[in-house]
Motif scaffolding. Structure first.
Motif, PDB file in Angstrom:
ATOM      1  N   SER A  31       0.824  -1.539   0.012  1.00 21.76           N
ATOM      2  CA  SER A  31      -0.135   0.424  -0.002  1.00 21.76           C
ATOM      3  C   SER A  31       0.793   0.809   0.038  1.00 21.76           C
ATOM      4  O   SER A  31       0.549   2.432  -0.670  1.00 21.76           O
ATOM      5  CB  SER A  31      -1.194   0.053   1.183  1.00 21.76           C
ATOM      6  OG  SER A  31      -1.983  -0.968   0.725  1.00 21.76           O
ATOM      7  N   LEU A  34       2.026   1.499  -3.791  1.00 23.12           N
ATOM      8  CA  LEU A  34       0.838   2.314  -4.572  1.00 23.12           C
ATOM      9  C   LEU A  34       0.642   3.359  -4.174  1.00 23.12           C
ATOM     10  O   LEU A  34       0.291   4.530  -5.364  1.00 23.12           O
ATOM     11  CB  LEU A  34      -0.230   1.263  -4.268  1.00 23.12           C
ATOM     12  CG  LEU A  34       0.316   0.245  -5.291  1.00 23.12           C
ATOM     13  CD1 LEU A  34      -1.278  -1.123  -4.817  1.00 23.12           C
ATOM     14  CD2 LEU A  34       0.008   0.108  -6.149  1.00 23.12           C
ATOM     15  N   TYR A  35       0.800   4.196  -2.756  1.00 17.04           N
ATOM     16  CA  TYR A  35       0.010   5.105  -2.378  1.00 17.04           C
ATOM     17  C   TYR A  35       1.368   6.782  -3.090  1.00 17.04           C
ATOM     18  O   TYR A  35       0.773   7.109  -3.766  1.00 17.04           O
ATOM     19  CB  TYR A  35       0.155   5.836  -1.417  1.00 17.04           C
ATOM     20  CG  TYR A  35      -0.776   5.321  -0.762  1.00 17.04           C
ATOM     21  CD1 TYR A  35      -1.692   6.514  -0.264  1.00 17.04           C
ATOM     22  CD2 TYR A  35      -2.280   4.143  -0.297  1.00 17.04           C
ATOM     23  CE1 TYR A  35      -3.012   6.771   1.079  1.00 17.04           C
ATOM     24  CE2 TYR A  35      -2.740   4.294   0.581  1.00 17.04           C
ATOM     25  CZ  TYR A  35      -4.257   5.081   1.055  1.00 17.04           C
ATOM     26  OH  TYR A  35      -4.787   4.747   1.487  1.00 17.04           O
ATOM     27  N   VAL A  37       2.852   5.613  -5.747  1.00 13.55           N
ATOM     28  CA  VAL A  37       3.113   5.881  -7.497  1.00 13.55           C
ATOM     29  C   VAL A  37       1.972   6.033  -7.728  1.00 13.55           C
ATOM     30  O   VAL A  37       1.238   6.740  -9.161  1.00 13.55           O
ATOM     31  CB  VAL A  37       2.656   4.021  -8.196  1.00 13.55           C
ATOM     32  CG1 VAL A  37       2.325   4.385  -9.565  1.00 13.55           C
ATOM     33  CG2 VAL A  37       3.759   3.081  -7.569  1.00 13.55           C
ATOM     34  N   LEU A  38       0.526   6.510  -7.003  1.00  6.78           N
ATOM     35  CA  LEU A  38      -0.597   7.085  -7.793  1.00  6.78           C
ATOM     36  C   LEU A  38      -0.533   8.912  -7.278  1.00  6.78           C
ATOM     37  O   LEU A  38      -1.106   8.980  -8.233  1.00  6.78           O
ATOM     38  CB  LEU A  38      -1.767   6.903  -6.678  1.00  6.78           C
ATOM     39  CG  LEU A  38      -2.198   5.308  -7.514  1.00  6.78           C
ATOM     40  CD1 LEU A  38      -2.789   4.401  -5.969  1.00  6.78           C
ATOM     41  CD2 LEU A  38      -2.916   5.195  -8.315  1.00  6.78           C
ATOM     42  N   ALA A  39       0.014   8.797  -6.175  1.00  7.55           N
ATOM     43  CA  ALA A  39       0.706   9.984  -5.746  1.00  7.55           C
ATOM     44  C   ALA A  39       1.630  10.883  -7.090  1.00  7.55           C
ATOM     45  O   ALA A  39       1.160  11.648  -7.919  1.00  7.55           O
ATOM     46  CB  ALA A  39       1.010  10.527  -4.801  1.00  7.55           C
ATOM     47  N   SER A  40       2.464  10.088  -7.509  1.00  2.70           N
ATOM     48  CA  SER A  40       2.934  10.794  -8.400  1.00  2.70           C
ATOM     49  C   SER A  40       2.372  10.682 -10.353  1.00  2.70           C
ATOM     50  O   SER A  40       2.373  11.638 -10.677  1.00  2.70           O
ATOM     51  CB  SER A  40       4.240  10.077  -8.642  1.00  2.70           C
ATOM     52  OG  SER A  40       4.092   8.350  -9.388  1.00  2.70           O
ATOM     53  N   MET A  41       1.422   9.986 -10.425  1.00  2.81           N
ATOM     54  CA  MET A  41       0.595   9.728 -10.881  1.00  2.81           C
ATOM     55  C   MET A  41       0.180  10.857 -11.203  1.00  2.81           C
ATOM     56  O   MET A  41      -0.443  11.448 -12.504  1.00  2.81           O
ATOM     57  CB  MET A  41       0.466   8.203 -11.278  1.00  2.81           C
ATOM     58  CG  MET A  41       0.817   7.378 -11.844  1.00  2.81           C
ATOM     59  SD  MET A  41       0.405   5.624 -11.859  1.00  2.81           S
ATOM     60  CE  MET A  41      -0.458   6.345 -13.119  1.00  2.81           C
ATOM     61  N   THR A  42      -1.279  11.298  -9.877  1.00  2.00           N
ATOM     62  CA  THR A  42      -2.269  11.837 -10.312  1.00  2.00           C
ATOM     63  C   THR A  42      -1.903  13.178 -10.138  1.00  2.00           C
ATOM     64  O   THR A  42      -2.251  14.043  -9.982  1.00  2.00           O
ATOM     65  CB  THR A  42      -3.494  11.531  -9.454  1.00  2.00           C
ATOM     66  OG1 THR A  42      -2.955  11.746  -8.132  1.00  2.00           O
ATOM     67  CG2 THR A  42      -4.125  10.285 -10.042  1.00  2.00           C
TER      68      THR A  42
END
Length: 85
Positions: A31, A34-35, A37-42
């Motif tokens: 987690s 993933l947090y 990765v998602l923070a850098s993508m969005t």
């Protein structure tokens, strides 16, 4: 001759607790990844807080305990002759 119902219930509940906690450890690590990765993508700031981890842990342990109790109650009430058919 065999184990008492209380012993079987305690044994299965301990196993369920152990497995739910051990399963939570890699899930928390994943987690965090993933947090990030998602923070850098969005571009949104996302944090995995201790509170969220504790809430997930409480639900995980709770569901494991309920499932274990249901399974043990079925096993305890089963006819031994039917189990080994």
């Amino acid at each position: 001759i065999g184990y008492t119902n209380g012993y079987v219930m305690t044994l299965v509940l301990r196993e369920a607790l152990l497995m739910s906690v051990l399963g939570l450890l890699p899930a928390v690590v994943l987690s965090f990844i993933l947090y990030d990765v998602l923070a850098s993508m969005t571009g949104f700031e996302m944090r995995l807080t201790v509170f969220r981890i504790l809430v997930v842990m409480a639900f995980t342990v709770g569901m494991s305990m309920v499932a274990a109790v249901i399974a043990v109650r079925k096993a305890i009430t089963a006819d031994p002759a039917e189990v080994f058919k």
